[in-house]
Design a protein around this motif. Structure first.
Motif, PDB file in Angstrom:
ATOM      1  N   GLY A 177     -12.846  -7.745  -4.789  1.00  0.00           N
ATOM      2  CA  GLY A 177     -11.532  -7.108  -4.762  1.00  0.00           C
ATOM      3  C   GLY A 177     -10.388  -8.009  -4.356  1.00  0.00           C
ATOM      4  O   GLY A 177     -10.589  -9.107  -3.822  1.00  0.00           O
ATOM      5  N   CYS A 178      -9.184  -7.528  -4.634  1.00  0.00           N
ATOM      6  CA  CYS A 178      -7.963  -8.263  -4.277  1.00  0.00           C
ATOM      7  C   CYS A 178      -7.256  -7.549  -3.130  1.00  0.00           C
ATOM      8  O   CYS A 178      -7.388  -6.343  -2.969  1.00  0.00           O
ATOM      9  N   PHE A 179      -6.461  -8.314  -2.450  1.00  0.00           N
ATOM     10  CA  PHE A 179      -5.564  -7.790  -1.416  1.00  0.00           C
ATOM     11  C   PHE A 179      -4.182  -7.844  -2.061  1.00  0.00           C
ATOM     12  O   PHE A 179      -3.570  -8.914  -2.160  1.00  0.00           O
ATOM     13  N   ALA A 180      -3.717  -6.677  -2.556  1.00  0.00           N
ATOM     14  CA  ALA A 180      -2.516  -6.674  -3.393  1.00  0.00           C
ATOM     15  C   ALA A 180      -1.291  -6.274  -2.581  1.00  0.00           C
ATOM     16  O   ALA A 180      -0.819  -5.147  -2.672  1.00  0.00           O
ATOM     17  N   MET A 181      -0.795  -7.210  -1.811  1.00  0.00           N
ATOM     18  CA  MET A 181       0.388  -6.924  -0.991  1.00  0.00           C
ATOM     19  C   MET A 181       1.637  -7.532  -1.633  1.00  0.00           C
ATOM     20  O   MET A 181       2.567  -6.831  -2.003  1.00  0.00           O
ATOM     21  N   THR A 182       1.647  -8.849  -1.799  1.00  0.00           N
ATOM     22  CA  THR A 182       2.851  -9.541  -2.259  1.00  0.00           C
ATOM     23  C   THR A 182       3.299  -9.064  -3.641  1.00  0.00           C
ATOM     24  O   THR A 182       2.475  -8.759  -4.505  1.00  0.00           O
ATOM     25  N   GLU A 183       4.602  -9.013  -3.823  1.00  0.00           N
ATOM     26  CA  GLU A 183       5.168  -8.736  -5.155  1.00  0.00           C
ATOM     27  C   GLU A 183       6.073  -9.897  -5.558  1.00  0.00           C
ATOM     28  O   GLU A 183       6.528 -10.660  -4.702  1.00  0.00           O
ATOM     29  N   ARG A 184       6.363  -9.945  -6.830  1.00  0.00           N
ATOM     30  CA  ARG A 184       7.249 -11.000  -7.330  1.00  0.00           C
ATOM     31  C   ARG A 184       8.560 -11.010  -6.524  1.00  0.00           C
ATOM     32  O   ARG A 184       9.088 -12.052  -6.177  1.00  0.00           O
ATOM     33  N   GLY A 185       9.058  -9.837  -6.183  1.00  0.00           N
ATOM     34  CA  GLY A 185      10.345  -9.750  -5.480  1.00  0.00           C
ATOM     35  C   GLY A 185      10.242  -9.787  -3.970  1.00  0.00           C
ATOM     36  O   GLY A 185      11.253  -9.971  -3.280  1.00  0.00           O
ATOM     37  N   GLY A 228       7.792 -11.209  -0.683  1.00  0.00           N
ATOM     38  CA  GLY A 228       6.635 -11.870  -0.083  1.00  0.00           C
ATOM     39  C   GLY A 228       6.636 -11.673   1.418  1.00  0.00           C
ATOM     40  O   GLY A 228       5.888 -10.864   1.967  1.00  0.00           O
ATOM     41  N   SER A 229       7.553 -12.374   2.094  1.00  0.00           N
ATOM     42  CA  SER A 229       7.613 -12.273   3.554  1.00  0.00           C
ATOM     43  C   SER A 229       8.037 -10.867   3.984  1.00  0.00           C
ATOM     44  O   SER A 229       7.582 -10.355   5.006  1.00  0.00           O
ATOM     45  N   ASP A 230       8.899 -10.234   3.191  1.00  0.00           N
ATOM     46  CA  ASP A 230       9.463  -8.930   3.575  1.00  0.00           C
ATOM     47  C   ASP A 230       8.635  -7.786   2.975  1.00  0.00           C
ATOM     48  O   ASP A 230       9.000  -7.180   1.972  1.00  0.00           O
ATOM     49  N   VAL A 231       7.512  -7.503   3.644  1.00  0.00           N
ATOM     50  CA  VAL A 231       6.550  -6.545   3.079  1.00  0.00           C
ATOM     51  C   VAL A 231       7.084  -5.116   3.113  1.00  0.00           C
ATOM     52  O   VAL A 231       6.762  -4.295   2.252  1.00  0.00           O
ATOM     53  N   GLN A 232       7.927  -4.822   4.082  1.00  0.00           N
ATOM     54  CA  GLN A 232       8.426  -3.447   4.195  1.00  0.00           C
ATOM     55  C   GLN A 232       9.239  -3.018   2.970  1.00  0.00           C
ATOM     56  O   GLN A 232       9.411  -1.837   2.718  1.00  0.00           O
ATOM     57  N   SER A 233       9.769  -4.005   2.228  1.00  0.00           N
ATOM     58  CA  SER A 233      10.602  -3.670   1.067  1.00  0.00           C
ATOM     59  C   SER A 233       9.848  -3.642  -0.252  1.00  0.00           C
ATOM     60  O   SER A 233      10.462  -3.673  -1.321  1.00  0.00           O
ATOM     61  N   LEU A 234       8.524  -3.616  -0.201  1.00  0.00           N
ATOM     62  CA  LEU A 234       7.742  -3.571  -1.447  1.00  0.00           C
ATOM     63  C   LEU A 234       8.227  -2.431  -2.340  1.00  0.00           C
ATOM     64  O   LEU A 234       8.689  -1.396  -1.847  1.00  0.00           O
ATOM     65  N   GLU A 235       8.063  -2.613  -3.645  1.00  0.00           N
ATOM     66  CA  GLU A 235       8.622  -1.623  -4.593  1.00  0.00           C
ATOM     67  C   GLU A 235       7.572  -0.787  -5.315  1.00  0.00           C
ATOM     68  O   GLU A 235       7.914   0.223  -5.932  1.00  0.00           O
ATOM     69  N   SER A 243      10.342  -6.816 -10.634  1.00  0.00           N
ATOM     70  CA  SER A 243      10.112  -7.491  -9.349  1.00  0.00           C
ATOM     71  C   SER A 243       9.024  -6.806  -8.520  1.00  0.00           C
ATOM     72  O   SER A 243       8.624  -7.300  -7.482  1.00  0.00           O
ATOM     73  N   SER A 244       8.519  -5.652  -8.998  1.00  0.00           N
ATOM     74  CA  SER A 244       7.448  -4.981  -8.245  1.00  0.00           C
ATOM     75  C   SER A 244       6.064  -5.456  -8.698  1.00  0.00           C
ATOM     76  O   SER A 244       5.050  -4.969  -8.193  1.00  0.00           O
ATOM     77  N   GLU A 245       6.022  -6.371  -9.655  1.00  0.00           N
ATOM     78  CA  GLU A 245       4.722  -6.870 -10.121  1.00  0.00           C
ATOM     79  C   GLU A 245       3.987  -7.535  -8.963  1.00  0.00           C
ATOM     80  O   GLU A 245       4.543  -8.371  -8.242  1.00  0.00           O
ATOM     81  N   VAL A 277       5.244   1.870   3.692  1.00  0.00           N
ATOM     82  CA  VAL A 277       4.190   1.151   2.964  1.00  0.00           C
ATOM     83  C   VAL A 277       2.814   1.617   3.455  1.00  0.00           C
ATOM     84  O   VAL A 277       2.555   1.660   4.662  1.00  0.00           O
ATOM     85  N   HIS A 278       1.959   2.006   2.519  1.00  0.00           N
ATOM     86  CA  HIS A 278       0.580   2.404   2.799  1.00  0.00           C
ATOM     87  C   HIS A 278      -0.346   1.634   1.855  1.00  0.00           C
ATOM     88  O   HIS A 278       0.144   0.943   0.947  1.00  0.00           O
ATOM     89  N   CYS A 279      -1.640   1.779   2.061  1.00  0.00           N
ATOM     90  CA  CYS A 279      -2.576   1.019   1.220  1.00  0.00           C
ATOM     91  C   CYS A 279      -3.547   1.968   0.510  1.00  0.00           C
ATOM     92  O   CYS A 279      -4.149   2.847   1.134  1.00  0.00           O
TER      93      CYS A 279
END
Ligand SMILES: Cc1cc2nc3c(=O)[nH]c(=O)nc-3n(C[C@H](O)[C@H](O)[C@H](O)COP(=O)(O)OP(=O)(O)OC[C@H]3O[C@@H](n4cnc5c(N)ncnc54)[C@H](O)[C@@H]3O)c2cc1C
Length: 504
Positions: A155-163, A165-172, A192-194, A225-227
């Protein structure tokens, strides 16, 4: 070591020591065994177990392979790592593990002495993906945990998005709950949410732990943000409908790790796929969490994942120590320049300038290893306590924050030291250091990105500094008026002394 240093160019008396310096050949000799015992820290059995397999040619660092060959080799190596039993420590006994967290963290660190692709792929599978499912999930995810431990579910850990990286709270990426079907609808609403840079995505991953903004029908705004775990490929390796998978291809290093991208197109997963240790959604769509503040909930979730950051720092430390070993051995073998025609050429280690390139870095490596060993022990002990993270006492909360700050600071310190030292060893071994077979260029390329992933170093230092300032504020806040005046005078006096007196 110091008393053996050769300085024959200055005094003829030292000519006798111009003979090759004898290095201890086995760990049992001289100071090596006691030194190793101290450096091995609190989980020497994990180091011993890994040392037994690190000479396996298939676990040695690889170079010059094509992308597919490098990836296939790394994937095969995971089976060998699994056979050591090392990954099981990261998981609780009731999940099919052994609960020996310290053994696993130390074991992953040991992989850093060899092939960093194997270390990173192990870290992604058992540390990041496995860590997310086991630490953010509950009983209903146990089957997946046991499958991922045994490599039946990659499996992958799919946190980072194109838009982001460091600012995880703003994931789209979004997950909207649909009570009619009792499913979450995963969606990537913008370019940018890829999901971006994910290890295990391009080739091997069948699952992903997807970090996303969670929405339920009872509230317009995101719950934060949840997983959610989601199947991304069929057993035959083809992507499931609703998931688009991309491949980052060739990178600056880590050729054996298949980094890739994910996009979701209204992709439906069952309600039970929400990793619900800290928050849940009922079949009817009601959101609940023991942690009221979304901010506190978010940081509690991230805090449960701190182990990945620790192993990245620790493994960078291991790669640095291997590089220093290569550089130090070369310095004892290589001879350049004779003081005059009657003298043999001098060993590099005999030059003070060369020793200054090696010894302070060796000392720093020892210091970082001691600190990392302590951090791993502390995390091991905390995990053994099995804290109720949603209802921590103030003391436990402070303790965890301190551990997180240490993890961030040591991640930055270890990886920055790796980048500096591996480059220095490359130069300190001359042209030989540039040959891939001597591994320094391989370590250099593979460890480079360690300063960026698992938390960019600049951001990590800010996090550590914030915690230090917070601790300082807590201390000052508890002062009485008199203590405050005394503290003010002391601080002012200290500044005055520093600014005015010559400091040795
Ligand atoms: C090979 C590789 C593997 C990876 N594997 C995974 C994976 O498996 N799963 C996953 O989710 N992610 C993964 N990542 C993503 C990785 O975690 C991110 O790259 C990292 O978090 C940094 O984010 P970013 O790349 O967006 O950089 P940015 O956040 O854009 O940072 C760029 C620069 O801006 C600076 N900066 C950012 N914020 C601040 C600030 N507040 N103050 C000052 N400076 C700032 C940083 O210091 C940095 O120098 C991987 C990345 C790589 C390269």
């Amino acid at each position: 070591m110091a008393r053996n240093f050769d300085d024959s160019a200055r005094t003829p008396r030292r000519r006798r020591s111009d003979a090759p310096q004898k290095l201890p050949e086995t760990p049992e000799e001289g100071v090596v065994a006691p030194l190793q015992e101290v450096l091995d820290g609190y989980f020497p059995q994990a180091r011993a177990r890994l040392r037994e397999v690190l000479d396996d040619p298939e676990l040695r660092p690889a170079f010059g392979l094509g992308l597919e060959a490098a990836r296939a080799r790394t994937t095969a190596a995971l089976e060998k790592v699994l056979a050591t039993g090392m990954p099981h420590g990261a998981f609780r006994v009731d999940q099919g593990g052994t609960g020996e967290t310290g053994e696993t963290l130390t074991g992953i660190e040991m992989l850093g002495h060899n092939d960093l692709s194997v270390m990173v792929k192990s870290g992604v599978q058992w540390g990041l993906f496995g860590g997310a499912v086991s630490n953010l999930g509950t009983d209903r995810h146990h089957e997946l945990v046991s499958d991922l431990i045994e490599l039946r579910a990659l499996g992958c850990f799919a946190m980072t998005e194109r838009g982001h990286g460091s600012d995880v709270q703003s994931l789209e990426t979004t997950a909207h709950y649909d009570p009619d079907t009792q499913e979450f609808v995963l969606h990537s609403p913008t370019a940018s949410s890829e999901k971006w840079f994910l290890g295990n995505a391009a080739r091997d991953g069948r699952w992903a732990a997807v970090f996303c903004q969670l929405y339920t029908p009872d509230q317009e705004e995101s719950h934060g943000v949840h997983c959610i775990v989601a199947r991304i490929r069929q057993d035959d390796g083809s992507p499931v409908a609703g998931v688009r998978i991309g491949d980052h291809g060739v990178k600056g290093g880590l050729a054996g790790v298949d980094n890739g991208t994910l996009m979701f197109d209204h992709y439906r997963v069952p309600r039970e796929n929400l990793l619900n240790r800290f928050a849940d959604v009922s079949p009817e769509g009601a959101y609940s969490s023991d942690i009221e503040s979304p901010n506190a909930r978010f940081f509690t979730m991230l805090g449960a994942l701190v182990r990945g950051r620790v192993t990245v720092g620790a493994a960078a430390g291991a790669a640095t120590r291997t590089s220093l070993t290569i550089g130090t051995k070369y310095a004892h073998l290589r001879r350049q320049f004779a003081a005059d025609d009657t003298l043999p050429e001098k060993q590099l280690i005999g030059y003070r300038q060369h020793r200054l390139r090696l010894i302070p870095r060796i000392a720093r490596s020892y210091g970082l290893q001691f600190a990392t060993n302590l951090l791993i022990k502390r995390i091991h002990d905390l995990e053994a306590e099995d804290l109720d993270r949603a209802n921590l006492t103030p003391e436990q909360s402070l303790d965890l924050r301190e551990v997180e700050a240490h993890a961030a600071a040591l991640k930055a310190a270890n990886t920055a030291h790796a980048t500096d030292t591996i480059q220095e060893m490359r130069e300190a071994t001359g042209g030989a250091g540039y040959m891939a077979e001597n591994l320094l260029t391989v370590f250099k390329a593979d460890s480079d990105v360690f300063t960026t992933f698992e938390g960019d170093n600049v951001v990590m230092l800010q996090l550590a500094a914030k915690e230090l300032l917070g601790g300082f504020a807590r201390e000052v806040r508890s002062f009485s008026n008199l203590e405050m005046v005394r503290f003010g005078l002391d601080s002012f006096g200290g500044v005055l002394r520093r600014r005015t007196a010559p400091t040795p």
